[in-house]
Design a protein around this motif. Structure first.
Motif, short mmCIF file in Angstrom:
data_model
loop_
_atom_site.label_atom_id
_atom_site.label_comp_id
_atom_site.label_asym_id
_atom_site.label_seq_id
_atom_site.Cartn_x
_atom_site.Cartn_y
_atom_site.Cartn_z
N VAL B 112 59.44 36.09 18.55
CA VAL B 112 58.24 35.34 18.91
C VAL B 112 57.00 36.23 18.79
O VAL B 112 55.93 35.80 18.36
N GLU B 113 57.15 37.50 19.16
CA GLU B 113 56.04 38.44 19.06
C GLU B 113 55.56 38.60 17.63
O GLU B 113 54.38 38.85 17.36
N SER B 114 56.51 38.53 16.69
CA SER B 114 56.17 38.84 15.31
C SER B 114 55.44 37.70 14.62
O SER B 114 54.99 37.85 13.48
N VAL B 115 55.31 36.55 15.28
CA VAL B 115 54.57 35.45 14.65
C VAL B 115 53.10 35.84 14.61
O VAL B 115 52.53 36.29 15.60
N ASP B 116 52.50 35.66 13.46
CA ASP B 116 51.11 36.06 13.26
C ASP B 116 50.20 35.39 14.31
O ASP B 116 50.13 34.17 14.38
N PRO B 117 49.50 36.19 15.10
CA PRO B 117 48.63 35.61 16.15
C PRO B 117 47.58 34.66 15.58
O PRO B 117 47.14 33.74 16.25
N VAL B 118 47.21 34.90 14.33
CA VAL B 118 46.22 34.00 13.70
C VAL B 118 46.75 32.58 13.68
O VAL B 118 46.04 31.63 13.99
N THR B 119 48.03 32.46 13.30
CA THR B 119 48.64 31.14 13.25
C THR B 119 48.64 30.49 14.62
O THR B 119 48.32 29.31 14.78
N VAL B 120 49.02 31.29 15.63
CA VAL B 120 49.09 30.75 16.99
C VAL B 120 47.70 30.31 17.45
O VAL B 120 47.53 29.24 18.03
N ASP B 121 46.71 31.14 17.15
CA ASP B 121 45.35 30.78 17.53
C ASP B 121 44.91 29.50 16.84
O ASP B 121 44.27 28.63 17.45
N ALA B 122 45.27 29.40 15.57
CA ALA B 122 44.91 28.20 14.82
C ALA B 122 45.54 26.97 15.47
O ALA B 122 44.90 25.94 15.65
N ALA B 123 46.80 27.11 15.83
CA ALA B 123 47.48 25.98 16.46
C ALA B 123 46.80 25.62 17.78
O ALA B 123 46.63 24.45 18.12
N ARG B 124 46.46 26.64 18.52
CA ARG B 124 45.77 26.41 19.80
C ARG B 124 44.44 25.73 19.57
O ARG B 124 44.02 24.83 20.30
N ALA B 125 43.75 26.16 18.53
CA ALA B 125 42.43 25.59 18.23
C ALA B 125 42.54 24.11 17.87
O ALA B 125 41.68 23.32 18.20
N VAL B 126 43.64 23.77 17.20
CA VAL B 126 43.83 22.37 16.81
C VAL B 126 44.07 21.50 18.03
O VAL B 126 43.85 20.29 18.00
N GLY B 127 44.53 22.12 19.12
CA GLY B 127 44.70 21.33 20.35
C GLY B 127 46.14 21.19 20.78
O GLY B 127 46.45 20.40 21.65
N MET B 128 47.04 22.00 20.17
CA MET B 128 48.43 21.94 20.62
C MET B 128 48.56 22.54 22.01
O MET B 128 47.89 23.53 22.33
N SER B 129 49.42 21.96 22.82
CA SER B 129 49.68 22.54 24.15
C SER B 129 50.54 23.79 23.95
O SER B 129 51.13 23.99 22.90
N GLU B 130 50.59 24.61 25.00
CA GLU B 130 51.39 25.84 24.91
C GLU B 130 52.83 25.51 24.55
O GLU B 130 53.44 26.16 23.72
N PHE B 131 53.35 24.47 25.19
CA PHE B 131 54.74 24.11 24.93
C PHE B 131 54.94 23.71 23.47
O PHE B 131 55.90 24.09 22.81
N GLN B 132 53.94 22.93 22.94
CA GLN B 132 54.04 22.52 21.54
C GLN B 132 53.96 23.72 20.62
O GLN B 132 54.67 23.79 19.62
N ILE B 133 53.13 24.68 20.99
CA ILE B 133 53.01 25.88 20.16
C ILE B 133 54.34 26.60 20.10
O ILE B 133 54.80 27.01 19.03
N ILE B 134 54.97 26.72 21.27
CA ILE B 134 56.24 27.44 21.30
C ILE B 134 57.28 26.71 20.45
O ILE B 134 57.95 27.30 19.60
N THR B 135 57.41 25.40 20.67
CA THR B 135 58.50 24.69 20.00
C THR B 135 58.20 24.40 18.54
O THR B 135 59.11 24.40 17.72
N ARG B 136 56.93 24.15 18.20
CA ARG B 136 56.68 23.71 16.83
C ARG B 136 56.16 24.81 15.92
O ARG B 136 56.21 24.68 14.71
N VAL B 137 55.64 25.88 16.50
CA VAL B 137 55.10 26.95 15.65
C VAL B 137 55.92 28.23 15.79
O VAL B 137 56.51 28.72 14.83
N GLU B 138 55.98 28.75 17.01
CA GLU B 138 56.59 30.07 17.19
C GLU B 138 58.09 30.08 16.94
O GLU B 138 58.60 30.94 16.23
N LEU B 139 58.81 29.14 17.53
CA LEU B 139 60.27 29.16 17.39
C LEU B 139 60.73 29.05 15.94
O LEU B 139 61.55 29.84 15.49
#
Lengths: 225, 237, 306
Positions: B112-139
């Protein structure tokens, strides 16, 4: 802790025996795995087979390996040599992949630059590649250290004395204090040797110290498995 | 070729395959113990690791606990648990869970750490909840490393599950102990070959799984998928 | 193509490695350097992987050291199948053994049952290079044991009474016991009793006792010198058909043990009564004292330190 109070000399003696089994095995593992890892990296095709063979080797359960080694080498089963060889085999199996990855992590451009300057292959290995590979290599060595110290306890099942003897004896007599002492001693020994490795690593690679804080959140190196 | 040949002969004997103490039964038990221990370890380690990797907090604590757990000798833990819990599967499963947790934990947080933070930030910016980020992006992106951790844990557990036979009548380890104590070395070697074969099988399956996971996250070298994902997310804004 | 080559190379590597395992004898416990052992004047004393046996071996060791002999302790080797070959080929010089099981190891069909008969036959059965020293009054016999509650429930006094029990019986013991003549096969042949076998590797120790108490097993093999029999109110079933031979402590010695040493050991054997052995074991299990301390204090108490 009645047992510990009455038996601490024996416990210390066994701890020392345990060190005498673990340290040579770790040393041999490093001496064998580093060149092998280097070769595996340099020649990817046989290297791939070697790495696969190494992970298969790790799949062999330890008890039978302890029986096979005296058969192949002709040494007595209960000798410490048998245990050291078995531990080295597992150590090499664990470390070879780390070593290959470590040498893979050395930037190819650095290697090219060194060759361009005029480093001989020997000097290239010792003065360029090995130092640069050391951080990743050390992570692998630390895993081997902890694994070896833990695995050495199995010898007690075939009559090779180690801290594991505290498990089998405590088990037989129902003395939980003895087993707990064995576990704590093994963990303490493993962590002490692990700490020593970490310190050595830091001493050997002064250039990573300032760089470390920069890369703290971003390092995506191999998983210390 | 005596010992090896004798072991193969032992394996070839059909009477050794059937029945309560037969190879089929014992292999099934061995797999069962392995699977059970891994499942329990996963329920403990994966959520913790994912959380640590996602929040990037508590990493040093988790690394320290993981390192200490790795140092605990399984035989010791097994005998201690057995003294408290008696014969049966409880003690071995406990010891195997402790064995499996470090690798699974490391795989989870490193992945999970190795996922590019840029991607996570982008997902957050789009409006995904933390849970959605974990399940749909990071995992999904962390999957290769997580499966790598699972692979390492499985290998260790399968090889060490032989110790379950020390305190219960379960698993392929029985051939090892019975062979060792009665000096029936062909039986012991046969047991070892069976465990190794089982380990190889699981290794192959998990390697394939890891390959599939890697392919799903990297269609072009290095940061292909995250780049595409980031691009598609940016397209929304 | 790449995958096939790699697989082929891997297979070749593994096969080579495995082939090596067959290239030597099939007995990994055969010690190679027996010749070098006889050259030194050191007496190698071995013991079983059994705390009680280790205490006796430690007693021998300390007594011989007090006499001036050099002693090499090699304790906790394993069970009979593991250490006897080392005795037979001369790698070990002195070993505290038990007459009954030892005789059955070399002569499984022996009719001897009483202590003196067993000893007499043992002396003839011992291979060359070894001899049995005097046997001790101390006994440590395998015995079949049930809980008091179980014995009362089914009115059990002898092993033969087990035939009355209508629920399924499980026997718990070390895994080598499964195939020994006085294991499940012996129960069937001598008493007509069917038992399932549950291996427990603690030599009749705490796990076995717990399993008995929990009802996971109904029958266990526990040694008569074990203090837990009295402590846990267990009942030893009598053995009228002589499934278990009489079993006294008897030292096995090689030719490296000279007459002076042998006399010392004989004195020790004579001084050890059955109650002594139980007491020694109790000190180990209850007081958690180390073998060295227990041995030293016993030798002093018996005035055997010369």
């Amino acid at each position: 802790m009645t047992w510990l109070l009455l038996n601490w000399p024996q416990a210390l003696q066994l701890a020392w025996t345990h060190v005498l089994l673990s340290v040579p095995a770790i040393t041999i593992s490093v001496l064998v795995a580093v060149p092998l890892g280097r070769l595996a990296h340099r020649y990817p095709r046989p290297g791939g087979a070697l790495l696969s063979a190494a992970s298969l080797l790790y799949a062999i359960p330890s008890l039978p390996l302890l029986i096979i080694i005296p058969v192949v080498l002709g040494i007595p089963l209960r000798s410490s040599a048998t245990m050291v060889v078995a531990l080295s085999v597992y150590g090499v199996a664990l470390l070879v992949r780390s070593a290959a990855d470590a040498f893979g992590a050395v930037d190819a451009r650095v290697r090219l630059a060194a060759t361009a300057i005029g480093f001989s292959p020997w000097a290239l290995f010792w003065r360029v590649e090995l130092p640069l590979a050391t951080p990743v290599l050390l992570a692998g060595v630390r895993v081997v250290v902890v694994s070896t110290v833990g695995l050495a306890t199995i010898g007690a099942l075939v009559g090779i004395p180690s801290l594991g003897s505290l498990f089998t004896d405590g088990f037989q007599r129902g003395i939980a204090g003895e087993v707990i002492t064995g576990i704590v001693a093994t963990v303490a020994l493993a962590l002490a040797l692990d700490g020593a490795c970490a310190l050595t690593g830091r001493a050997l690679t002064p250039w990573t110290r300032s760089a470390r804080s920069e890369h703290a959140g971003r390092h995506t190196g191999p998983v210390a498995a | 070729m005596n010992l090896f040949a004798d072991a193969l002969t032992w394996l070839g004997d059909p009477s050794h395959w059937s029945g309560r103490t037969g190879i089929a039964q014992r292999a099934a038990q061995h797999l069962g113990v392995t699977a059970g221990a891994l499942a329990i370890a996963a329920t403990l380690a994966l959520p913790t690791g994912i959380l640590v990797g996602h929040t990037r907090r508590g990493r040093s604590l988790v690394v320290a606990i993981s390192g200490a757990a790795r140092a605990v000798p399984t035989l010791g833990l097994l005998t201690l648990a057995a003294l408290a819990l008696g014969i049966g599967l409880q003690a071995p499963v406990l010891a195997l869970v402790v064995l499996a947790v470090p690798s699974l934990l490391a795989g989870a947080y490193a992945g999970v750490e190795s996922v590019d933070p840029v991607t996570v930030d982008a997902a957050r910016a789009v409006g995904m909840s933390e849970f959605q980020i974990i399940t749909r992006v990071e995992l999904p992106l962390a999957a290769p490393v997580v499966v790598g951790g699972l692979r390492a844990a499985t290998l260790q557990v399968v090889a060490t599950a032989t110790l379950a036979a020390y305190v219960s009548d379960t698993g392929l380890g029985r051939y090892l102990f019975t062979g060792l104590r009665s000096r029936d070395y062909p039986q012991m070697l046969a047991g070892a070959l069976l465990v190794a074969a089982l380990a190889l099988l699981l290794e192959a399956v998990l390697a394939r799984l890891q390959q599939l996971a890697t392919r799903a996250t990297t269609s072009t070298p290095r940061h292909g998928a995250p780049a595409r994902l980031a691009a598609s997310l940016e397209g929304h804004a | 193509m790449k995958l096939r080559t790699r697989t082929a190379l891997t297979a070749a590597t593994i096969t080579t490695a495995l082939a090596l395992t067959g290239c030597a004898s099939s007995d990994p416990l055969a010690q190679e350097d027996a010749a070098s052992q006889s050259a030194s004047s050191e007496i190698v004393i071995g013991s079983q992987d059994y705390y009680s046996n280790e205490i006796i071996a430690e007693i021998y060791a300390q007594a011989l050291e007090a006499q001036g002999h050099a002693v090499d302790r090699q304790f906790r080797i394993g069970q009979r199948e593991a250490y006897l070959p080392e005795l037979e080929d001369g790698s070990i010089d002195l070993f505290p053994e038990y007459s009954g099981p030892l005789l059955q190891y070399w002569q499984p069909e022996t009719p001897a049952r009483l202590a003196d008969d067993v000893y007499a036959e043992l002396v003839t059965a011992i291979p060359d290079g070894l001899r049995a020293l005097d046997q001790s009054p101390a006994t440590d016999q395998d015995s079949y044991v049930v809980t008091r509650a179980f014995a009362d429930q089914w009115n059990l006094a002898t092993i033969a009474d087990l035939a009355k029990v209508t629920e399924p019986l499980t026997l718990g013991g070390n895994s080598e016991g499964e195939n020994r003549p006085n294991g499940p096969q012996g129960l069937k042949n001598a008493y007509g009793v069917d038992v399932a076998f549950s291996p427990i590797e603690d030599g009749g120790g705490p796990l076995t006792v717990k399993a008995l108490a929990d009802g996971d097993i109904q029958l266990a093999i526990i040694y008569t010198a074990d203090p837990t029999i009295a402590e846990n109110d267990l009942v030893t079933l009598e053995d009228p058909s002589g499934l278990f031979l009489a079993s006294h402590v008897v030292p096995l010695a090689s030719d490296a043990v000279d007459q002076e040493a042998a006399d010392t050991i004989d004195r020790i054997s004579a001084a050890m009564a059955p109650e002594d052995l139980v007491a020694l074991n109790a000190r180990s299990v209850d007081e958690q004292a180390p073998a060295a301390t227990i041995a030293a204090e016993w030798l002093r108490a018996k005035n055997l330190m010369s």
